[in-house]
Design an enzyme around this catalytic site. Structure first.
Site, PDB file in Angstrom:
ATOM      1  N   LYS A   1      22.298 -14.740 -40.672  1.00  0.00           N
ATOM      2  CA  LYS A   1      23.146 -14.367 -39.523  1.00  0.00           C
ATOM      3  C   LYS A   1      23.337 -12.852 -39.475  1.00  0.00           C
ATOM      4  O   LYS A   1      23.207 -12.205 -38.429  1.00  0.00           O
ATOM      5  CB  LYS A   1      24.509 -15.053 -39.652  1.00  0.00           C
ATOM      6  CG  LYS A   1      25.565 -14.534 -38.694  1.00  0.00           C
ATOM      7  CD  LYS A   1      25.241 -14.839 -37.256  1.00  0.00           C
ATOM      8  CE  LYS A   1      26.255 -14.233 -36.311  1.00  0.00           C
ATOM      9  NZ  LYS A   1      25.889 -14.449 -34.885  1.00  0.00           N
TER      10      LYS A   1
ATOM     11  N   CYS B   1      30.695  -8.383 -32.613  1.00  0.00           N
ATOM     12  CA  CYS B   1      29.765  -8.724 -33.707  1.00  0.00           C
ATOM     13  C   CYS B   1      28.887  -7.589 -34.188  1.00  0.00           C
ATOM     14  O   CYS B   1      28.850  -7.302 -35.391  1.00  0.00           O
ATOM     15  CB  CYS B   1      28.913  -9.904 -33.270  1.00  0.00           C
ATOM     16  SG  CYS B   1      29.928 -11.311 -32.890  1.00  0.00           S
TER      17      CYS B   1
HETATM   18  N1  SAJ Z   1      23.020  -3.273 -26.161  1.00  0.00           N
HETATM   19  C1  SAJ Z   1      22.240  -2.150 -25.875  1.00  0.00           C
HETATM   20  N2  SAJ Z   1      20.889  -2.309 -25.766  1.00  0.00           N
HETATM   21  C2  SAJ Z   1      20.288  -3.529 -25.924  1.00  0.00           C
HETATM   22  C3  SAJ Z   1      21.107  -4.656 -26.199  1.00  0.00           C
HETATM   23  C4  SAJ Z   1      22.464  -4.498 -26.315  1.00  0.00           C
HETATM   24  O1  SAJ Z   1      22.748  -1.041 -25.737  1.00  0.00           O
HETATM   25  O2  SAJ Z   1      19.072  -3.624 -25.784  1.00  0.00           O
HETATM   26  C5  SAJ Z   1      24.462  -3.102 -26.324  1.00  0.00           C
HETATM   27  C6  SAJ Z   1      25.272  -3.913 -25.336  1.00  0.00           C
HETATM   28  O3  SAJ Z   1      25.486  -3.176 -24.149  1.00  0.00           O
HETATM   29  C7  SAJ Z   1      26.566  -4.144 -26.110  1.00  0.00           C
HETATM   30  C8  SAJ Z   1      26.095  -4.205 -27.555  1.00  0.00           C
HETATM   31  O4  SAJ Z   1      24.818  -3.613 -27.595  1.00  0.00           O
HETATM   32  O5  SAJ Z   1      27.440  -3.040 -25.958  1.00  0.00           O
HETATM   33  C9  SAJ Z   1      26.021  -5.623 -28.148  1.00  0.00           C
HETATM   34  O6  SAJ Z   1      25.579  -6.487 -27.129  1.00  0.00           O
HETATM   35  P1  SAJ Z   1      24.616  -7.755 -27.461  1.00  0.00           P
HETATM   36  O7  SAJ Z   1      24.397  -8.484 -26.197  1.00  0.00           O
HETATM   37  O8  SAJ Z   1      23.412  -7.263 -28.143  1.00  0.00           O
HETATM   38  O9  SAJ Z   1      25.352  -8.610 -28.521  1.00  0.00           O
HETATM   39  P2  SAJ Z   1      26.799  -9.287 -28.524  1.00  0.00           P
HETATM   40  O10 SAJ Z   1      27.797  -8.376 -29.120  1.00  0.00           O
HETATM   41  O11 SAJ Z   1      27.129  -9.876 -27.206  1.00  0.00           O
HETATM   42  O12 SAJ Z   1      26.479 -10.399 -29.621  1.00  0.00           O
HETATM   43  C10 SAJ Z   1      26.779 -11.736 -29.378  1.00  0.00           C
HETATM   44  C11 SAJ Z   1      27.518 -12.266 -30.604  1.00  0.00           C
HETATM   45  N3  SAJ Z   1      28.058 -13.555 -30.319  1.00  0.00           N
HETATM   46  C12 SAJ Z   1      29.313 -13.612 -29.840  1.00  0.00           C
HETATM   47  O13 SAJ Z   1      30.002 -12.614 -29.636  1.00  0.00           O
HETATM   48  C13 SAJ Z   1      29.843 -14.969 -29.573  1.00  0.00           C
HETATM   49  C14 SAJ Z   1      26.573 -12.322 -31.775  1.00  0.00           C
HETATM   50  O14 SAJ Z   1      27.213 -12.959 -32.889  1.00  0.00           O
HETATM   51  C15 SAJ Z   1      25.344 -13.088 -31.422  1.00  0.00           C
HETATM   52  O15 SAJ Z   1      24.447 -13.121 -32.538  1.00  0.00           O
HETATM   53  C16 SAJ Z   1      24.663 -12.394 -30.238  1.00  0.00           C
HETATM   54  O16 SAJ Z   1      25.555 -12.402 -29.116  1.00  0.00           O
HETATM   55  C17 SAJ Z   1      23.404 -13.117 -29.819  1.00  0.00           C
HETATM   56  O17 SAJ Z   1      22.737 -12.557 -28.937  1.00  0.00           O
HETATM   57  O18 SAJ Z   1      23.108 -14.165 -30.371  1.00  0.00           O
END
Ligand code: SAJ
Length: 413
Positions: A202, A256
């Protein structure tokens, strides 16, 4: 059908309880927050995820799910409580408290499944001894497993059902029993392993994403200096069959990604975790880099950031959600205010918590000297920025998410 207690009715626990109930189990949702318990029993949904309100109403109406503040006797216990950071150290108080609440009702043949993100070794070295205070022995009398969530906010219900799952057992019997339980609602593949490996997996998943976002951000800084369009460059690089560069942005928010990698490297020698530590620094400096771009662009127009009116599009940490936890926008707003700028925040999803948001976009950009797009909400993609700029004081536009489409590029940084 199994009698299941889901402990912790937050962002993961509530949808998990609902999906388990909808799969035919008798589910008791447990939370120490009486107000949440009452909301659940009145099927008043508070986790804004597509399809959840309807499913919650169904399982409550059919009495497949009931919520309460005490932990009942059950055959299976899912622990879905927060595991925040204190500084850079894991705060496992909620997890320990939730596990302790199971001890009085634990009986032979029960299974306890930890879903909360935790440092490797937590299930065996912290959870197991607490549960054995019941006088029962793990593996011999009760089963213990670790199964991390991997759902993307904004598409949670779909992913909860369709994503593959990793199930880590303290012993093979626990892994198999947990697999059977998840099989009742998971349509993805279910891979079994041991608890410690599942905990590490994880954290490696989210560390992988955090580091790759940092790499994309560093590419953006390099391309700025090279006068190369970062988005064109990434699009072309990703045509390589084995290259998948993430999207650069104004920083990394959410609950996360800013947290989980610290769980992985917290007890690891610095020299063995340099890349992850550096990646944090790259992401953490991005909101300040955006502030630097604003300062320079205003200066080019003979304006000073002090007393400038700056409109922020997006308080949420990413597009199409309302969650503002660790949002880079908050870091940027706080910094700009310290520099003397006057800020107006427009976000159709996130209702301002400690940061007031404006609901009228025209009022929010009125007489603005700068518009900063911090979030890729779909609503922002439909905005006619050429028209919107007419309401501003010849504002510059800084688009940190590459969603602004305009017929002409003047004023854009
Ligand atoms: N981001 C970027 N560039 C990218 C991808 C994301 O700048 O290419 C930024 C986003 O704008 C954000 C941050 O990174 O600010 C994180 O976003 P994310 O979508 O990558 O991930 P999270 O925080 O939404 O992660 C969630 C978490 N699950 C929950 O909050 C319930 C995490 O535990 C999961 O593993 C993850 O989603 C998932 O994608 O599985």
């Amino acid at each position: 059908m199994v009698r299941i207690a889901v402990i912790g009715l937050g962002y993961i626990g509530l949808p998990t309880a609902v999906v388990l109930a909808n799969s035919g189990h008798e589910v008791i949702g447990v939370d120490t927050n009486k107000a949440l318990v009452n909301k659940v029993n009145r099927h008043e949904n508070y986790v804004m995820e597509r399809g959840l309100s309807k499913l919650l109403q169904k399982v409550i109406t059919k009495k497949l799910l009931v919520a309460q503040t005490s932990v009942p006797r059950a055959d299976a216990f899912f622990v879905c409580v927060p595991t925040p950071l204190i500084g850079k150290r894991p705060d496992l108080r909620y997890l320990v408290s939730a596990v302790k609440s199971v001890v009085p009702v634990l009986k032979k043949e029960d299974i306890v499944i930890i879903e909360s993100t935790a440092p490797p070794g937590t299930t065996e070295e912290i959870v197991r001894p607490i549960l054995e205070k019941s006088g029962l022995k793990c593996e011999k009398d009760f089963l213990l497993a670790y199964c991390p969530e991997r759902v993307l906010p904004g598409d949670l219900l779909y992913e909860l059902i369709h994503n593959d799952r990793i199930v880590g057992g303290v012993g093979k019997k626990a892994a198999e029993r947990a697999r059977q339980l998840y099989r009742t609602f998971v349509r993805g593949k279910i891979y079994t392993t041991d608890a410690r490996t599942a905990e590490a997996v994880k954290l490696m998943e989210n560390s992988f994403r955090m580091v790759n976002i940092a790499l994309a951000n560093e590419f953006a800084l390099i391309c700025e200096q090279l006068d190369v369009d970062i988005y064109d460059a990434i699009a072309l690089a990703n045509r390589h069959p084995r290259v998948k560069i993430h999207a650069p942005g104004p920083g990394v928010g959410g609950y996360c990604l800013p947290k989980d990698p610290w769980f992985l490297i917290g007890n690891i020698l610095t020299e063995n975790s340099e890349l992850i530590r550096s990646a944090f620094q790259v992401n953490e400096k991005m909101p300040f880099h955006v502030a630097d771009l604003i300062t320079k662009a205003l200066r080019k127009k003979g304006k000073n950031i002090k007393r400038s009116r700056i409109t922020i599009f997006g308080l949420a940490y990413k597009g199409n959600i309302a969650d503002t936890r660790n949002s880079p926008s908050k870091t940027l707003i706080s910094y700009l205010k310290k520099k003397g700028a006057s800020i107006c925040v427009y976000d159709p999803h996130a209702k301002g918590d400690d940061e007031r948001t404006c609901t009228d976009i025209i009022a929010c950009v009125n007489n603005a000297d700068a518009i900063i797009v911090m979030c890729d909400h779909d609503e922002f993609k439909k905005i006619d920025f050429d028209e919107l700029l007419q309401n501003t004081n010849d504002a510059i536009i800084i688009d940190t998410r590459n969603i602004v489409r305009r017929s002409k590029k003047e004023n854009e940084v």
